[in-house]
Scaffold this motif. Structure first.
Motif, PDB file in Angstrom:
ATOM      1  N   THR A  46       0.838  -1.199   0.000  1.00  0.00           N
ATOM      2  CA  THR A  46       0.000   0.000   0.000  1.00  0.00           C
ATOM      3  C   THR A  46       0.874   1.250   0.000  1.00  0.00           C
ATOM      4  O   THR A  46       0.619   2.197  -0.754  1.00  0.00           O
ATOM      5  N   GLU A  47       1.914   1.262   0.808  1.00  0.00           N
ATOM      6  CA  GLU A  47       2.817   2.412   0.858  1.00  0.00           C
ATOM      7  C   GLU A  47       3.564   2.568  -0.477  1.00  0.00           C
ATOM      8  O   GLU A  47       3.737   3.681  -0.975  1.00  0.00           O
ATOM      9  N   ARG A  48       3.996   1.463  -1.056  1.00  0.00           N
ATOM     10  CA  ARG A  48       4.688   1.525  -2.351  1.00  0.00           C
ATOM     11  C   ARG A  48       3.760   2.062  -3.437  1.00  0.00           C
ATOM     12  O   ARG A  48       4.183   2.817  -4.306  1.00  0.00           O
ATOM     13  N   SER A  49       2.516   1.659  -3.393  1.00  0.00           N
ATOM     14  CA  SER A  49       1.537   2.139  -4.364  1.00  0.00           C
ATOM     15  C   SER A  49       1.421   3.651  -4.294  1.00  0.00           C
ATOM     16  O   SER A  49       1.413   4.340  -5.315  1.00  0.00           O
ATOM     17  N   SER A  50       1.343   4.173  -3.099  1.00  0.00           N
ATOM     18  CA  SER A  50       1.247   5.620  -2.907  1.00  0.00           C
ATOM     19  C   SER A  50       2.506   6.313  -3.423  1.00  0.00           C
ATOM     20  O   SER A  50       2.426   7.329  -4.113  1.00  0.00           O
ATOM     21  N   LEU A  51       3.666   5.761  -3.101  1.00  0.00           N
ATOM     22  CA  LEU A  51       4.929   6.335  -3.542  1.00  0.00           C
ATOM     23  C   LEU A  51       5.035   6.320  -5.060  1.00  0.00           C
ATOM     24  O   LEU A  51       5.424   7.325  -5.676  1.00  0.00           O
ATOM     25  N   LEU A  52       4.671   5.206  -5.691  1.00  0.00           N
ATOM     26  CA  LEU A  52       4.737   5.120  -7.151  1.00  0.00           C
ATOM     27  C   LEU A  52       3.753   6.085  -7.814  1.00  0.00           C
ATOM     28  O   LEU A  52       4.049   6.652  -8.868  1.00  0.00           O
ATOM     29  N   GLY A  53       2.604   6.293  -7.209  1.00  0.00           N
ATOM     30  CA  GLY A  53       1.648   7.268  -7.743  1.00  0.00           C
ATOM     31  C   GLY A  53       2.236   8.663  -7.718  1.00  0.00           C
ATOM     32  O   GLY A  53       2.115   9.428  -8.692  1.00  0.00           O
ATOM     33  N   ASN A  54       2.881   9.024  -6.627  1.00  0.00           N
ATOM     34  CA  ASN A  54       3.516  10.337  -6.527  1.00  0.00           C
ATOM     35  C   ASN A  54       4.650  10.478  -7.539  1.00  0.00           C
ATOM     36  O   ASN A  54       4.831  11.542  -8.139  1.00  0.00           O
ATOM     37  N   LEU A  55       5.419   9.416  -7.713  1.00  0.00           N
ATOM     38  CA  LEU A  55       6.509   9.432  -8.684  1.00  0.00           C
ATOM     39  C   LEU A  55       5.975   9.608 -10.095  1.00  0.00           C
ATOM     40  O   LEU A  55       6.531  10.361 -10.888  1.00  0.00           O
ATOM     41  N   LEU A  56       4.867   8.953 -10.417  1.00  0.00           N
ATOM     42  CA  LEU A  56       4.262   9.067 -11.739  1.00  0.00           C
ATOM     43  C   LEU A  56       3.804  10.491 -12.005  1.00  0.00           C
ATOM     44  O   LEU A  56       4.043  11.042 -13.079  1.00  0.00           O
ATOM     45  N   VAL A  57       3.174  11.114 -11.037  1.00  0.00           N
ATOM     46  CA  VAL A  57       2.710  12.497 -11.202  1.00  0.00           C
ATOM     47  C   VAL A  57       3.898  13.425 -11.399  1.00  0.00           C
ATOM     48  O   VAL A  57       3.899  14.287 -12.283  1.00  0.00           O
ATOM     49  N   GLY A  58       4.940  13.234 -10.593  1.00  0.00           N
ATOM     50  CA  GLY A  58       6.132  14.083 -10.709  1.00  0.00           C
ATOM     51  C   GLY A  58       6.827  13.919 -12.042  1.00  0.00           C
ATOM     52  O   GLY A  58       7.233  14.908 -12.671  1.00  0.00           O
ATOM     53  N   SER A  59       6.970  12.699 -12.515  1.00  0.00           N
ATOM     54  CA  SER A  59       7.651  12.478 -13.795  1.00  0.00           C
ATOM     55  C   SER A  59       6.806  12.990 -14.960  1.00  0.00           C
ATOM     56  O   SER A  59       7.343  13.501 -15.938  1.00  0.00           O
ATOM     57  N   SER A  60       5.479  12.898 -14.853  1.00  0.00           N
ATOM     58  CA  SER A  60       4.613  13.443 -15.902  1.00  0.00           C
ATOM     59  C   SER A  60       4.779  14.947 -15.991  1.00  0.00           C
ATOM     60  O   SER A  60       4.826  15.523 -17.087  1.00  0.00           O
ATOM     61  N   PHE A  61       4.888  15.599 -14.854  1.00  0.00           N
ATOM     62  CA  PHE A  61       5.091  17.044 -14.825  1.00  0.00           C
ATOM     63  C   PHE A  61       6.429  17.386 -15.479  1.00  0.00           C
ATOM     64  O   PHE A  61       6.528  18.318 -16.270  1.00  0.00           O
ATOM     65  N   GLY A  62       7.471  16.618 -15.161  1.00  0.00           N
ATOM     66  CA  GLY A  62       8.800  16.856 -15.745  1.00  0.00           C
ATOM     67  C   GLY A  62       8.795  16.708 -17.248  1.00  0.00           C
ATOM     68  O   GLY A  62       9.412  17.508 -17.967  1.00  0.00           O
TER      69      GLY A  62
END
Length: 172
Positions: free
Chosen positions: A141-157
């Motif tokens: 569950t924690e990894r899922s949250s972290l990967l979601g945040n990473l996806l949003v950040g990389s999309s912004f980049g």
């Protein structure tokens, strides 16, 4: 029927209380409620808070608070992993119930005999496996949250880089 009543009525066997170390929430009834983890197919591993109600006379009165603690439901491989872990936990619980029943039968039949060490060890082993699976679910569950945040950040980049290329291209 409120969303929380409907949810609890249809999935009451799919709820596991979370640890009391999590932050409690005060509802409109001024009662303290702790997050509860749900294991439905749609929301495996997600936590919510809801009013358990207070006794007034011979009935319970609720303020109908229902709020998800986890804002984003699991998806993709995390969703599938949580569902698989839930199914394994349920199978382990069924096996634990069978072992407990067998131990209970043995102790009823042989009050003076010592309960089989093998059954006790099996039961303890299954309990440990169940706890290990619960910890794995929390990590997923924690990894899922972290990967979601990473996806949003990389999309912004990627958007910033593409914007820079288009800006450079339009100036040239």
């Amino acid at each position: 029927m409120s969303e929380s009543d409907n949810f609890q009525a249809s999935n009451s066997d799919s709820i596991i209380s979370s640890s009391s170390a999590e932050q409690p929430v005060k509802c409109a009834c001024n009662l303290t409620t702790h997050p509860v983890r749900v294991w439905t197919r749609k929301n495996p591993g997600q936590r919510f808070v809801s009013c358990r109600g207070r006794r007034v006379g011979r009935q319970y009165v609720k303020c109908d608070i229902f709020q998800w603690v986890d804002q984003e439901p699991p998806h993709g491989w995390q969703h599938l992993a949580l569902l698989e872990a839930r199914d394994i936990i349920n199978e382990e619980k069924e096996e634990l119930a069978k072992l407990r029943n067998e131990v209970s039968k043995q102790s009823d039949q042989n009050m003076n005999k010592q309960i089989s060490n093998e059954l006790v060890e099996k039961l303890n082993g299954k309990c440990e496996e169940c706890e290990a699976l619960k910890r794995t679910v929390l990590v997923l569950t924690e990894r899922s949250s972290l990967l979601g945040n990473l996806l949003v950040g990389s999309s912004f980049g990627v958007g910033v880089v593409l914007g820079g290329f288009f800006g450079f291209y339009l100036k040239a």
